[in-house]
Scaffold this active site. Structure first.
Site, PDB file in Angstrom:
ATOM      1  N   ASP A 109       0.883  -1.244  -0.048  1.00 37.94           N
ATOM      2  CA  ASP A 109      -0.109   0.012  -0.013  1.00 37.94           C
ATOM      3  C   ASP A 109       0.893   1.205   0.085  1.00 37.94           C
ATOM      4  O   ASP A 109       0.405   2.343  -0.584  1.00 37.94           O
ATOM      5  CB  ASP A 109      -0.815   0.051   1.178  1.00 37.94           C
ATOM      6  CG  ASP A 109      -2.190  -0.791   1.087  1.00 37.94           C
ATOM      7  OD1 ASP A 109      -2.274  -1.447  -0.090  1.00 37.94           O
ATOM      8  OD2 ASP A 109      -2.823  -1.086   2.079  1.00 37.94           O
ATOM      9  N   ASN A 116      -4.328   9.010   2.478  1.00 37.28           N
ATOM     10  CA  ASN A 116      -5.141   8.140   3.603  1.00 37.28           C
ATOM     11  C   ASN A 116      -5.462   9.397   4.864  1.00 37.28           C
ATOM     12  O   ASN A 116      -6.686   9.422   5.023  1.00 37.28           O
ATOM     13  CB  ASN A 116      -4.119   7.159   4.378  1.00 37.28           C
ATOM     14  CG  ASN A 116      -4.459   5.924   3.641  1.00 37.28           C
ATOM     15  OD1 ASN A 116      -5.411   5.735   2.929  1.00 37.28           O
ATOM     16  ND2 ASN A 116      -3.647   5.046   3.974  1.00 37.28           N
TER      17      ASN A 116
END
Length: 243
Positions: A66, A141
């Protein structure tokens, strides 16, 4: 799609093999596939010089975890280049492809224009000390504000569109996107948002209170977080884990 660009985290296991396979497969089908060259000493999810990515690039393929995908998304923000993640990390929650046997069918779909684009929102963050701007960055994020000493709490005053909302006595505060709602914010007790929700999650980290819920705001809101009674270098701010 005919023009591809690969960004690989060569520190991850089996990344080199996946990179060789993808490049050979695409070129055998008549597509152009360029590789991002990362110096040995800066391998990993290092910063990418967006100028190295050609203007005619139609898809960026990241190979790693990620972190590799997130870093590429941050560095190429504003370019509007579709991204495909191939997982060779530990979690790979954001990556669309995990199994080796799935790589070729996915590449074939891209080559034949059989795909669906999903847009993800990002957030901008600015850190000030009095009138001095210390940092400006972007996050896919979350933006985290914490104290460097993890065993001490601070007080965080939250303002929404310049209006006072709440104060947390906590280890830190997270401002997360819908994408980030399944990451650090979720671990801190925040809600899960649909990836296409246009919202921002504000989540306290280990609040010293029985009633300190996370809150969700419309994406248009401006969130200000003021940290009180601190000394220089006592507060730590990171965007997607990068200081």
């Amino acid at each position: 799609m005919k023009h591809f660009y690969i960004i690989a985290n060569l520190d991850k296991e089996y990344v080199q093999e996946a990179q060789v396979f993808i490049k050979a497969y695409l070129e055998a089908k008549g597509a152009e596939c360029l590789l991002h060259h990362t110096p040995e000493r800066t391998r990993g999810a290092a910063h990418i010089d967006g100028a190295q990515v050609p203007e005619d690039t139609e898809c960026v393929i990241t190979i790693g975890g990620d972190g590799t995908l997130i870093q590429a998304a941050r560095d190429l923000a504003g370019r509007n280049i579709p991204m495909l993640g191939v997982n060779r990390g530990h979690l790979g929650y954001l990556n669309q492809v995990s199994r080796q046997e799935d790589i070729a069918p996915v590449l074939e779909s891209l080559l034949n224009e059989r795909y669906q684009l999903e847009r993800r929102m990002m957030i901008h963050g600015t850190a000030w000390r009095k009138e001095e701007t210390l940092l400006k960055d972007i996050a896919l994020n979350e933006i985290a504000i914490t104290r460097k000493d993890p065993l001490k709490v601070l007080r965080y005053s939250v303002y929404v569109n310049d209006e006072y909302l709440n104060e947390y006595a906590a280890d830190g505060v997270l401002v997360a996107t819908p994408t980030g709602s399944t990451a650090y914010s979720l671990a801190a007790g925040g809600p899960i948002l649909d990836s296409q929700t246009k919202g921002i999650v504000v989540t306290p980290i280990c609040p010293h209170s029985l009633t300190s819920p996370a809150m969700v705001f419309a994406q248009e809101r401006k969130i200000n977080i003021c940290v009180g009674q601190v000394i220089d270098n006592e507060v730590f701010l990171s965007c997607d884990g990068a200081a």
